[in-house]
Scaffold this active site. Structure first.
Site, short mmCIF file in Angstrom:
data_model
loop_
_atom_site.label_atom_id
_atom_site.label_comp_id
_atom_site.label_asym_id
_atom_site.label_seq_id
_atom_site.Cartn_x
_atom_site.Cartn_y
_atom_site.Cartn_z
N GLY A 1 0.71 -1.16 0.10
CA GLY A 1 0.11 -0.04 0.12
C GLY A 1 1.04 1.27 -0.01
O GLY A 1 2.01 1.16 -0.30
N CYS A 2 0.36 2.06 0.57
CA CYS A 2 0.83 3.68 0.59
C CYS A 2 1.85 3.76 1.74
O CYS A 2 1.85 4.54 2.39
CB CYS A 2 0.02 4.79 0.31
SG CYS A 2 -1.00 4.56 -1.05
N VAL A 3 2.71 2.80 2.00
CA VAL A 3 3.27 2.79 3.17
C VAL A 3 5.01 2.11 2.95
O VAL A 3 5.22 2.05 1.63
CB VAL A 3 2.95 1.59 4.17
CG1 VAL A 3 1.63 1.83 4.62
CG2 VAL A 3 3.03 0.21 3.40
N SER B 1 4.90 8.64 2.71
CA SER B 1 5.90 7.52 2.96
C SER B 1 6.96 7.73 1.88
O SER B 1 8.18 7.32 2.39
CB SER B 1 5.05 6.20 2.25
OG SER B 1 4.05 5.96 3.15
#
Lengths: 107, 257, 512
Positions: free
Chosen positions: A105-107, C475
């Protein structure tokens, strides 16, 4: 498919099967990354695995830091400290050493 | 009539036919192709007036190009503006019968040839000397500029140097193309060198990157109003996906508040 | 502020000379058979892939005006050539927007135009062969679909449209990207990009409630699956998981708490981001949007609000009304079924920034701005918010509102250089499916223009905090900032700034 100590891993080095994990695999992975596993590393790895066992998912970084704070003291319950243990990120590198799937994901 | 006159007359009609049919095809294609999603690009227009204003800035001032690169803007804008002025300057030749007075007053527009050639040479220089633009240039991109430069140079020679063709014959030939009363080309070969490439440009217009001229009006990024939240925008093919109005509801434990 | 011994940087990143093939390669990891099949794409490259690809190109250009028009109307002026952050960071000429489009355009010309069929060399038309496909895969995954080039194009050509179309074509022939497609599979199955199951989500939210209680003494709730709430909050799932995102989520909760309006998250629609856009697939994108529609209907909410997520906001703001009827002003039965339920006094959907901004304007929030005095804040306009959406329904609202919210919570705010913000903002370098470790080299290089602007603001104005409203930006910056000798912890959510300064009225009462 690539392997580590006989266990299959994906392109990014994550175990395909969580059940394949052994402490030796974690050791081997950390050596590849140039990290020597300390008791603190193991605290993190163990917590990741416990949490995963309950939720089938890795804990949020905040949940992890709090758990570590309880175990190792408040001064170590922050993400800076966890990053010093796992330079590629406690979630990603930690999960890999713990044999868990990579968080996406957006991590 | 000379063979070359017949050839040029014939070539003009072929070019015109390709131009009209090709462009019509393209315009119909652009019009008919749906734009299923709202994709205006910032600075977006919040209403129709804003869209018109945006087009005014883009068409007359090349606003986006100005933001992008001042040199390309300077060359491109002067080239296009000069092209428009010279188009009006040439109307006098093609106008059949009695020529409106205003067209006789376009004489001084001939000086637009200078910004025209300035712009073209600038664009060519950029294409040759800037490594990025050289990289993206196909042979046709150079060729197109060279053809325009050739047209400009022959035009300038006929206007400003001592290569004036018989102006009456030019007028008869050009207006004859419009009225189908064909007449002989002027004898000066330079005139042929001037109009032949013009006819070529007309012919390749709908087959080439010259389609940017109509294309800009169909770009959804420019022509859409940024009001997606206020008005439902739905294309035909997308609306067909909604024939089934029901949503399958999963059983789910939801608490009341 | 400036002293003589400081290094002076130009206000713009210098345009490099082109270095051919400097980013040549095989592109990011490809999706496995299993991942591809979950989305209904062939698992492996189909046998007659050229023909399938050409057919798909024909279909795409007949369904999307943007694709058809943009393929024709490029005059190769070069205006976009120095506008892409990936070109500026890598110098690979195929990262110039026009050259990237030309990968697609040259095949289009070869197969669909008179000039390309009969005079291919003259107009740069090319066959769709293995090398071309490899270039497609490699370079269309070096585009973050940030649309910066489109701002400068005199024809209004948007490379993102071409990039999406190309990825769609590649997926249809069985060549998909692992990162994006794997995530899409997780959304389909579990409801969010992380693949975070409901129990883990609920546990995390409870944990956060405890944390807020410890910090403030106030019972700020993070409700989930509560029917008949006023507001459905849909945030990027990174907000539940990652740092610094999670402090933004705490910020939303505090703002909702102070507003007194009831709100809920949804375990079924626990993802705002919609990666379906990245691969240009209408159906996949629609499916993602329908999850939110269903959650809104199920929970019987009056309003839908989106958290800090750039691509999510573009999809929500610009596409949701079309895709799922979450919006206003519909006249058809399908959309009205939902729109009759939603409160038409408010924009639908709404951005969290809009919600907070409205409260600030109406003096409903109190801030102790000095809590943020250790910060000199600058704001990174996320590409999809900046160029593909609006806020507040006023001109340039998407630039004004976030800055106003920051200024309400902080005393020190400085903008970065003018040509690197607002509609000219540089992408963080990780958008549109590129936020994956196998593209880390590209991500570092692509961040260069933004880092450059940040350095300038740091040197001139002492900026030490970079606020953003996109999960990907946060991020990506956290990851690449150290490569440019910045502190990765300087990245914050805008709602973290809000969270740190907001005064909870109940805590005041407790003190009394």
């Amino acid at each position: 498919m690539a392997e580590i100590l006989g266990a299959e891993v994906d392109e990014e080095g994550y175990l395909l099967k969580v059940s394949d994990w052994t402490a030796d695999i974690a050791q081997a992975m950390s050596e590849e990354d140039g990290i020597e596993l300390s008791p603190e590393h193991w605290e993190v790895i163990n917590f990741l695995q416990e949490y995963y066992e309950e939720y089938e998912f890795a804990p949020a970084v905040r949940v992890l830091t709090k758990a570590i704070a309880k175990k190792l003291g408040n001064d170590k319950g922050n993400s800076r400290y966890l990053y010093s243990l796992f330079p590629y990120g406690p979630a990603k590198q930690g999960c890999r050493f713990a044999g868990l799937p990579k968080p996406t994901g957006c991590v | 009539m000379s063979l070359i006159s017949i050839f040029l007359i014939f070539f003009f009609y072929v070019s015109a036919l390709i131009f009209i049919s090709g462009l019509s095809y393209k315009l119909i294609q652009y019009r008919r192709t749906p734009a299923p999603l709202k994709i205006p690009i910032a600075p977006s227009a919040l209403d129709k007036k804003g869209v018109l204003l945006r087009y005014f800035r883009e068409i007359f001032l090349f606003a986006s190009l100005f933001k992008a690169n001042k040199w390309t803007w300077l060359f491109g804008w002067s080239f296009h503006l000069a092209l428009v002025l010279l188009f009006f300057r040439h109307l006098v030749y093609f106008w059949p019968g009695e020529v409106p007075l205003i067209l006789y007053k376009t004489e001084s527009l001939k000086y637009a040839a200078y910004p025209l050639i300035f712009g073209l040479l600038g664009l060519l220089a950029r294409r040759v000397f800037v490594d990025r633009i050289r990289y993206i240039s196909a042979p046709s991109d150079y060729l197109m500029l060279l053809v325009f430069i050739f047209i400009a140079l022959t035009g300038m020679m006929m206007t400003f140097a001592n290569y004036h063709p018989n102006i009456l014959m030019v007028k008869n030939f050009a207006s004859g193309l419009i009225t189908f009363k064909w007449s002989e080309l002027p004898g000066e070969i330079i005139f042929v060198f001037h109009i032949l490439p013009v006819f070529c440009i007309i012919a390749i217009f709908p087959l080439s990157k010259l389609l940017h001229a109509p294309g800009v009006f169909f770009a959804p990024t420019f022509n859409q109003v940024d009001n997606a939240r206020k008005k439902r925008h739905l294309s035909d093919w997308a609306s067909k996906k909604e024939d089934n109005l029901e949503i399958n509801l999963e059983s789910k434990n939801l608490k009341d508040k | 502020m400036s002293t003589d011994n400081q290094i002076k940087l130009p206000t713009y990143v210098e345009t490099p000379s082109i270095r051919k093939d400097s980013m040549a390669g095989d592109g990011p990891f490809k999706a496995s058979v299993e991942i591809q099949n979950k989305l209904g794409f062939p698992g492996e490259k189909v046998e007659n892939w050229q023909q399938v690809a050409i057919n798909k190109m024909a279909e795409t250009k007949s369904k999307y005006k943007s694709v058809q028009v943009f393929l024709d109307s490029c005059m190769k002026c070069g205006a976009c050539t120095d506008k892409c952050h990936y070109f500026l960071g890598t110098a690979d000429p195929k990262n110039m927007p026009v050259a990237r489009q030309d990968l697609f355009r040259s095949v289009y010309r070869r197969h669909f135009t008179f000039a390309g069929k009969y005079f291919p060399r003259l107009v740069g038309a090319k066959d769709f062969d293995e090398d071309m496909l490899n270039d497609w895969y490699n370079y269309f995954h070096q585009c973050s679909q940030c649309r910066r080039c489109a701002v400068f194009c005199p024809s209004g050509i948007d490379t993102a449209e071409i990039s999406m179309a190309a990825r769609e074509v590649m997926n249809v022939i069985g060549v998909g990207q692992k990162y994006t497609n794997q995530i899409l599979g997780k959304v389909k199955k579990i409801g969010n990009n992380l693949g975070m199951p409901e129990p883990a989500l609920k546990d995390t939210l409870m944990d956060l409630e405890e944390e807020i209680k410890e910090d403030t003494g106030v019972d700020v709730k993070l409700p989930i699956d509560i029917k008949n709430s006023e507001i459905l909050m849909v945030s990027p799932s990174a907000d539940f998981f990652a740092e610094p995102h999670i402090d933004g989520l705490i910020g939303y909760a505090k703002v909702f708490h102070e507003s007194g309006v009831s709100w809920t998250l949804s375990s079924y629609a626990s993802e705002a981001a919609n990666f379906g856009m990245f691969i240009g697939n209408y159906d996949v994108m629609r499916e993602g949007a329908l999850r939110i529609r269903k959650a809104a209907l199920d929970l019987n909410v009056k309003r839908v609000i989106i958290g800090e997520c750039g691509h999510a906001w573009r999809v929500a703001y610009s596409f949701w009304n079309t895709l799922s009827g979450i919006g206003t002003g519909a006249e058809d039965e399908y959309a009205m079924r939902l729109q009759n339920q939603l409160d038409s006094q408010y924009p639908q959907p709404q951005h969290m920034i809009e919600f907070t901004y409205d409260l600030i304007k109406n003096n409903k929030l109190t801030f102790e701005k000095s809590n943020n005095d250790h910060r000199v804040v600058t704001f990174h306009d996320s590409c999809n918010v900046a160029r593909g959406s609006n806020m507040g329904d006023i001109e340039n609202g998407q630039f004004i509102l976030p800055r106003e919210v920051i200024k309400a919570a902080c005393n020190n705010f400085i903008d970065m250089p003018k040509n690197t913000i607002k509609s000219s903002t540089f992408c963080c370098g990780g958008g549109a499916g590129l936020l994956t470790d196998d593209l880390i080299d590209l991500r570092i290089k692509g961040a260069k223009p933004r880092m450059h602007a940040l350095r300038k603001s740091e040197q001139e104005s002492g900026v030490n905090t970079l606020a953003a409203i996109c999960a990907i930006c946060k991020s990506q910056f956290s990851k690449v900032l150290p490569n440019y000798d910045f502190d990765p912890y300087m990245v914050v959510s805008v709602h973290q700034l809000v969270s740190d300064a907001i005064v909870l009225s109940e805590s005041l009462k407790q003190k009394d």
